[in-house]
Design an enzyme around this catalytic site. Structure first.
Site, PDB file in Angstrom:
ATOM      1  N   CYS A 115      29.653  16.801  45.587  1.00  0.00           N
ATOM      2  CA  CYS A 115      29.088  15.831  46.532  1.00  0.00           C
ATOM      3  C   CYS A 115      28.450  14.660  45.785  1.00  0.00           C
ATOM      4  O   CYS A 115      28.559  13.499  46.219  1.00  0.00           O
ATOM      5  CB  CYS A 115      28.045  16.511  47.422  1.00  0.00           C
ATOM      6  SG  CYS A 115      28.697  17.875  48.423  1.00  0.00           S
ATOM      7  N   CYS A 148      24.984  19.879  45.362  1.00  0.00           N
ATOM      8  CA  CYS A 148      26.429  20.070  45.152  1.00  0.00           C
ATOM      9  C   CYS A 148      26.945  19.042  44.149  1.00  0.00           C
ATOM     10  O   CYS A 148      26.880  17.826  44.410  1.00  0.00           O
ATOM     11  CB  CYS A 148      27.151  19.948  46.484  1.00  0.00           C
ATOM     12  SG  CYS A 148      28.952  19.940  46.337  1.00  0.00           S
TER      13      CYS A 148
END
Length: 215
Positions: free
Chosen positions: A40, A37
């Site tokens: 993230c 991600c």
């Protein structure tokens, strides 16, 4: 100067299916992330800095890799990445859910009640507890915050004045109706007297006319 990597790792806890019940005690901030991600990856340095302040903040900082712990992502209903949970009230809800699950297992496995029977019991318990809680809240609210409109002396005084006015108005209407009825009766009596007098006059004329013919 930053903390050593070992200190950062100690402050940043890794939550798995094996130790997730630890988050039910104390204050926790948990990041649900995935290595692939991009958002993230951008958040990770900031999250590490927050982990360095965990001891000063008095909270536990942790992370969960949803690719390795899909059970936790389903348990916490993770629909977007990254997701951050602050476990304070959430821990109480999880404890309640675990207690309900234990009760369900006891009813179905130990007592021998069918699964649907256990669901019915919990549904009825939820219904009655909700009704009881609602009544308690209503009584508390009425006791703590009574309605000024219905509790003030001015309201009762105004209410009595209004009732007296309505009663007086009703009596006047009754008197007016009685006078109208008396007038109607008097008018009818006068009409009856006039009709009777007219009938007597006609009879007298008839009698007089009959006597004249006889003579």
């Amino acid at each position: 100067m930053g903390l050593p990597v070992s200190a950062q790792r100690e402050n940043l806890r890794v939550i798995t299916d094996g130790n997730w019940e630890e988050i039910l005690t104390g204050e926790w901030m948990i990041e649900f992330f995935a290595p692939w991600c991009p958002a993230c990856q951008q958040l990770q340095p900031v999250w590490n800095e927050i982990a360095e302040l965990a001891e000063d903040l008095g909270i536990n900082i942790a992370k969960v890799d949803v690719t390795e712990q899909p059970g936790l992502s389903g348990r916490f209903i993770i629909t977007a990445l990254p997701t951050i949970y602050q476990m304070n009230m959430m821990s109480a809800l999880f404890k309640l859910s675990m207690f309900i699950r234990q009760c369900h297992n006891y009813l179905t496995e130990q007592v021998g009640i069918p699964v649907w029977g256990s669901y019915v019991i919990f549904a009825l318990a939820t219904l009655f507890s909700g009704l009881a809680l609602g009544l308690v809240l209503v009584f508390i609210a009425d006791f703590v915050f009574p309605s000024r409109r219905f509790s003030s002396p001015a309201y009762y005084q105004k209410k009595h004045v209004e009732q007296a006015r309505l009663l007086h108005q009703f009596e006047e209407e009754q008197e007016a109706d009685g006078e109208e009825e008396e007038e109607d009766e008097d008018g009818k009596n006068e009409e009856w007297q006039r009709e009777g007098a007219a009938e007597n006059t006609v009879r007298k004329r008839t009698v007089v006319a009959g006597e004249e013919k006889d003579t």
